[in-house]
Design a protein around this motif. Structure first.
Motif, PDB file in Angstrom:
ATOM      1  N   ALA A   1       0.837  -1.207   0.000  1.00 35.76           N
ATOM      2  CA  ALA A   1       0.000   0.000   0.000  1.00 35.76           C
ATOM      3  C   ALA A   1       0.871   1.257   0.000  1.00 35.76           C
ATOM      4  CB  ALA A   1      -0.939  -0.007   1.200  1.00 35.76           C
ATOM      5  N   GLU A   2       1.965   1.256   0.752  1.00 33.47           N
ATOM      6  CA  GLU A   2       2.868   2.406   0.768  1.00 33.47           C
ATOM      7  C   GLU A   2       3.556   2.578  -0.585  1.00 33.47           C
ATOM      8  OE1 GLU A   2       5.079   3.211   4.713  1.00 33.47           O
ATOM      9  OE2 GLU A   2       4.622   1.048   4.705  1.00 33.47           O
ATOM     10  N   ALA A   3       3.903   1.480  -1.239  1.00 34.57           N
ATOM     11  CA  ALA A   3       4.527   1.556  -2.566  1.00 34.57           C
ATOM     12  C   ALA A   3       3.550   2.133  -3.584  1.00 34.57           C
ATOM     13  CB  ALA A   3       5.004   0.172  -3.008  1.00 34.57           C
ATOM     14  N   PHE A   4       2.277   1.754  -3.463  1.00 37.01           N
ATOM     15  CA  PHE A   4       1.221   2.269  -4.331  1.00 37.01           C
ATOM     16  C   PHE A   4       1.136   3.786  -4.184  1.00 37.01           C
ATOM     17  CE2 PHE A   4      -3.254   3.493  -4.811  1.00 37.01           C
ATOM     18  CZ  PHE A   4      -3.543   2.996  -6.066  1.00 37.01           C
ATOM     19  N   GLU A   5       1.077   4.268  -2.954  1.00 39.36           N
ATOM     20  CA  GLU A   5       0.989   5.711  -2.699  1.00 39.36           C
ATOM     21  C   GLU A   5       2.246   6.428  -3.182  1.00 39.36           C
ATOM     22  OE1 GLU A   5      -1.623   7.529  -1.759  1.00 39.36           O
ATOM     23  OE2 GLU A   5      -2.733   5.646  -1.837  1.00 39.36           O
ATOM     24  N   ALA A   6       3.412   5.837  -2.988  1.00 39.47           N
ATOM     25  CA  ALA A   6       4.671   6.447  -3.426  1.00 39.47           C
ATOM     26  C   ALA A   6       4.702   6.595  -4.947  1.00 39.47           C
ATOM     27  CB  ALA A   6       5.859   5.620  -2.940  1.00 39.47           C
ATOM     28  N   ALA A   7       4.171   5.617  -5.664  1.00 36.52           N
ATOM     29  CA  ALA A   7       4.143   5.682  -7.131  1.00 36.52           C
ATOM     30  C   ALA A   7       3.301   6.860  -7.610  1.00 36.52           C
ATOM     31  CB  ALA A   7       3.614   4.375  -7.707  1.00 36.52           C
ATOM     32  N   TYR A   8       2.186   7.120  -6.947  1.00 36.42           N
ATOM     33  CA  TYR A   8       1.348   8.259  -7.334  1.00 36.42           C
ATOM     34  C   TYR A   8       1.980   9.589  -6.933  1.00 36.42           C
ATOM     35  CZ  TYR A   8      -2.399   5.595  -9.370  1.00 36.42           C
ATOM     36  OH  TYR A   8      -3.124   4.802 -10.217  1.00 36.42           O
ATOM     37  N   ARG A   9       2.721   9.614  -5.839  1.00 30.79           N
ATOM     38  CA  ARG A   9       3.404  10.850  -5.434  1.00 30.79           C
ATOM     39  C   ARG A   9       4.494  11.241  -6.428  1.00 30.79           C
ATOM     40  NH1 ARG A   9       3.118   8.571  -0.262  1.00 30.79           N
ATOM     41  NH2 ARG A   9       5.319   7.973  -0.363  1.00 30.79           N
ATOM     42  N   GLU A  10       4.986  10.290  -7.206  1.00 29.62           N
ATOM     43  CA  GLU A  10       6.032  10.584  -8.189  1.00 29.62           C
ATOM     44  C   GLU A  10       5.502  11.359  -9.398  1.00 29.62           C
ATOM     45  OE1 GLU A  10       8.062   7.026  -9.321  1.00 29.62           O
ATOM     46  OE2 GLU A  10       8.937   6.748  -7.332  1.00 29.62           O
ATOM     47  N   ILE A  11       4.196  11.352  -9.611  1.00 33.08           N
ATOM     48  CA  ILE A  11       3.615  12.075 -10.749  1.00 33.08           C
ATOM     49  C   ILE A  11       3.659  13.569 -10.433  1.00 33.08           C
ATOM     50  CG2 ILE A  11       1.574  12.443 -12.188  1.00 33.08           C
ATOM     51  CD1 ILE A  11       0.663   9.601 -11.344  1.00 33.08           C
ATOM     52  N   ASN A  12       4.332  14.348 -11.289  1.00 32.20           N
ATOM     53  CA  ASN A  12       4.393  15.787 -11.045  1.00 32.20           C
ATOM     54  C   ASN A  12       3.707  16.612 -12.127  1.00 32.20           C
ATOM     55  OD1 ASN A  12       6.395  15.939 -13.102  1.00 32.20           O
ATOM     56  ND2 ASN A  12       7.952  15.443 -11.597  1.00 32.20           N
ATOM     57  N   GLY A  13       3.136  15.949 -13.119  1.00 29.82           N
ATOM     58  CA  GLY A  13       2.401  16.660 -14.163  1.00 29.82           C
ATOM     59  C   GLY A  13       1.589  15.702 -15.007  1.00 29.82           C
ATOM     60  N   VAL A  14       0.510  16.234 -15.589  1.00 31.16           N
ATOM     61  CA  VAL A  14      -0.353  15.457 -16.474  1.00 31.16           C
ATOM     62  C   VAL A  14      -0.608  16.296 -17.718  1.00 31.16           C
ATOM     63  CG1 VAL A  14      -2.597  14.312 -16.735  1.00 31.16           C
ATOM     64  CG2 VAL A  14      -1.508  14.404 -14.485  1.00 31.16           C
ATOM     65  N   LYS A  15      -0.396  15.683 -18.885  1.00 32.17           N
ATOM     66  CA  LYS A  15      -0.668  16.358 -20.153  1.00 32.17           C
ATOM     67  C   LYS A  15      -1.649  15.501 -20.941  1.00 32.17           C
ATOM     68  CE  LYS A  15       1.683  17.991 -24.304  1.00 32.17           C
ATOM     69  NZ  LYS A  15       2.997  18.071 -24.950  1.00 32.17           N
ATOM     70  N   ILE A  16      -2.770  16.088 -21.330  1.00 31.23           N
ATOM     71  CA  ILE A  16      -3.811  15.387 -22.058  1.00 31.23           C
ATOM     72  C   ILE A  16      -3.929  16.017 -23.442  1.00 31.23           C
ATOM     73  CG2 ILE A  16      -6.253  14.749 -22.110  1.00 31.23           C
ATOM     74  CD1 ILE A  16      -5.120  16.012 -18.871  1.00 31.23           C
ATOM     75  N   SER A  17      -3.810  15.202 -24.487  1.00 33.00           N
ATOM     76  CA  SER A  17      -4.002  15.657 -25.866  1.00 33.00           C
ATOM     77  C   SER A  17      -5.159  14.867 -26.446  1.00 33.00           C
ATOM     78  CB  SER A  17      -2.751  15.406 -26.712  1.00 33.00           C
ATOM     79  OG  SER A  17      -1.631  16.024 -26.143  1.00 33.00           O
ATOM     80  N   TYR A  18      -6.032  15.540 -27.169  1.00 38.56           N
ATOM     81  CA  TYR A  18      -7.171  14.842 -27.762  1.00 38.56           C
ATOM     82  C   TYR A  18      -7.642  15.583 -29.006  1.00 38.56           C
ATOM     83  CZ  TYR A  18      -9.796  18.473 -25.362  1.00 38.56           C
ATOM     84  OH  TYR A  18     -10.255  19.686 -24.931  1.00 38.56           O
ATOM     85  N   GLY A  19      -8.224  14.838 -29.920  1.00 35.64           N
ATOM     86  CA  GLY A  19      -8.743  15.434 -31.146  1.00 35.64           C
ATOM     87  C   GLY A  19      -9.085  14.347 -32.137  1.00 35.64           C
TER      88      GLY A  19
ATOM     89  N   THR B   1     -11.943   9.524 -32.353  1.00 33.81           N
ATOM     90  CA  THR B   1     -11.162  10.328 -31.421  1.00 33.81           C
ATOM     91  C   THR B   1      -9.832   9.652 -31.099  1.00 33.81           C
ATOM     92  OG1 THR B   1     -13.178  11.185 -30.416  1.00 33.81           O
ATOM     93  CG2 THR B   1     -11.172  11.318 -29.095  1.00 33.81           C
ATOM     94  N   GLN B   2      -8.781  10.440 -31.186  1.00 34.66           N
ATOM     95  CA  GLN B   2      -7.470   9.995 -30.732  1.00 34.66           C
ATOM     96  C   GLN B   2      -7.140  10.796 -29.477  1.00 34.66           C
ATOM     97  OE1 GLN B   2      -7.685  10.930 -34.284  1.00 34.66           O
ATOM     98  NE2 GLN B   2      -8.402   8.830 -34.408  1.00 34.66           N
ATOM     99  N   TRP B   3      -6.504  10.128 -28.519  1.00 34.35           N
ATOM    100  CA  TRP B   3      -6.144  10.809 -27.275  1.00 34.35           C
ATOM    101  C   TRP B   3      -4.825  10.269 -26.752  1.00 34.35           C
ATOM    102  CZ3 TRP B   3      -5.608   7.634 -23.046  1.00 34.35           C
ATOM    103  CH2 TRP B   3      -6.216   6.372 -23.133  1.00 34.35           C
ATOM    104  N   GLU B   4      -4.174  11.076 -25.945  1.00 35.29           N
ATOM    105  CA  GLU B   4      -2.925  10.669 -25.313  1.00 35.29           C
ATOM    106  C   GLU B   4      -2.826  11.365 -23.964  1.00 35.29           C
ATOM    107  OE1 GLU B   4       1.251  10.231 -27.191  1.00 35.29           O
ATOM    108  OE2 GLU B   4       1.195  12.271 -26.354  1.00 35.29           O
ATOM    109  N   ILE B   5      -2.391  10.618 -22.962  1.00 31.58           N
ATOM    110  CA  ILE B   5      -2.152  11.164 -21.632  1.00 31.58           C
ATOM    111  C   ILE B   5      -0.693  10.885 -21.291  1.00 31.58           C
ATOM    112  CG2 ILE B   5      -2.723  11.007 -19.179  1.00 31.58           C
ATOM    113  CD1 ILE B   5      -5.528  10.040 -20.098  1.00 31.58           C
ATOM    114  N   VAL B   6       0.015  11.924 -20.916  1.00 31.57           N
ATOM    115  CA  VAL B   6       1.408  11.797 -20.501  1.00 31.57           C
ATOM    116  C   VAL B   6       1.468  12.102 -19.008  1.00 31.57           C
ATOM    117  CG1 VAL B   6       3.768  12.632 -20.795  1.00 31.57           C
ATOM    118  CG2 VAL B   6       2.226  12.519 -22.776  1.00 31.57           C
ATOM    119  N   LEU B   7       1.919  11.126 -18.236  1.00 34.13           N
ATOM    120  CA  LEU B   7       2.127  11.312 -16.800  1.00 34.13           C
ATOM    121  C   LEU B   7       3.600  11.636 -16.620  1.00 34.13           C
ATOM    122  CD1 LEU B   7       0.083   8.224 -15.592  1.00 34.13           C
ATOM    123  CD2 LEU B   7      -0.677  10.601 -15.699  1.00 34.13           C
ATOM    124  N   LYS B   8       3.879  12.848 -16.180  1.00 43.92           N
ATOM    125  CA  LYS B   8       5.262  13.310 -16.063  1.00 43.92           C
ATOM    126  C   LYS B   8       5.801  12.977 -14.679  1.00 43.92           C
ATOM    127  CE  LYS B   8       4.554  16.877 -19.441  1.00 43.92           C
ATOM    128  NZ  LYS B   8       4.827  18.250 -19.834  1.00 43.92           N
TER     129      LYS B   8
END
Length: 175
Positions: free
Chosen positions: A46-64, A131-138
């Motif tokens: 559970a702690e590893a799960f939370e740590a993995a999400y804390r590593e995300i520092n940005g989200v970029k969503i492209s769609y069209g 629709t094409q989409w892309e999500i980048v988790l930075k």
């Protein structure tokens, strides 16, 4: 979170990576617990799960899509900045700055839809001109990319509703 949930987790969440120092020199104590050989820290899945999400520092969503151009939404999870962009005329503007409460709610939604465990690609070859989409988790360790071509993961509606509210736009719905 129960043991069955963690069994479904993909390799994106690295349970054997120390949640404090980041070392991969670790030992498994039992099925759900680990200890770092470098710093001595012990943790569970559970702690590893939370740590993995804390590593995300940005989200970029492209769609069209075909003949529609592409739109972008970029959210900086450190500063709270929300930026919109478009390939039609290369328009870019900042539309909001999220506070701590909104950033916490956004991270809770990302956990709820289990975005780290979405497949790399969702494709529906039976739909043309959709629709094409892309999500980048930075992350500091590198970007994780999830994308689709007329195909969408479970949790897509929740994700789009929340991101749409934040960016004040409508995101594509599954067909």
């Amino acid at each position: 979170m129960d043991a069955q949930y963690f069994e479904r987790m993909s390799a994106v969440i690295m349970y054997r990576k120390c949640v404090d120092c980041g070392s991969r020199k670790t030992e498994e104590l039992n099925m759900d617990e680990y200890v770092c050989s470098e710093c001595g820290r012990a943790w569970d899945r559970a702690e590893a799960f939370e740590a993995a999400y804390r590593e995300i520092n940005g989200v970029k969503i492209s769609y069209g899509g075909f003949n529609r151009g592409f739109n972008e939404i970029e959210i900086d999870l450190k500063t709270g900045g929300v930026r919109l962009g478009s390939t039609r005329g290369r328009v870019e503007k900042t539309v909001a700055t999220l506070g701590d409460k909104e950033l916490t709610e956004l991270m809770e939604m990302l956990r709820e839809v289990d975005i780290l465990n979405w497949k790399r690609s969702y494709d529906n070859p039976f739909v043309l001109e959709g629709t094409q989409w892309e999500i980048v988790l930075k992350r500091a360790a590198g970007e994780l990319i999830r994308s689709g071509n007329n195909g969408f993961p479970g949790g897509w509606d929740i994700f789009c509703n929340e991101i749409g509210k934040i960016a004040q736009v409508s995101l594509p719905e599954p067909r």
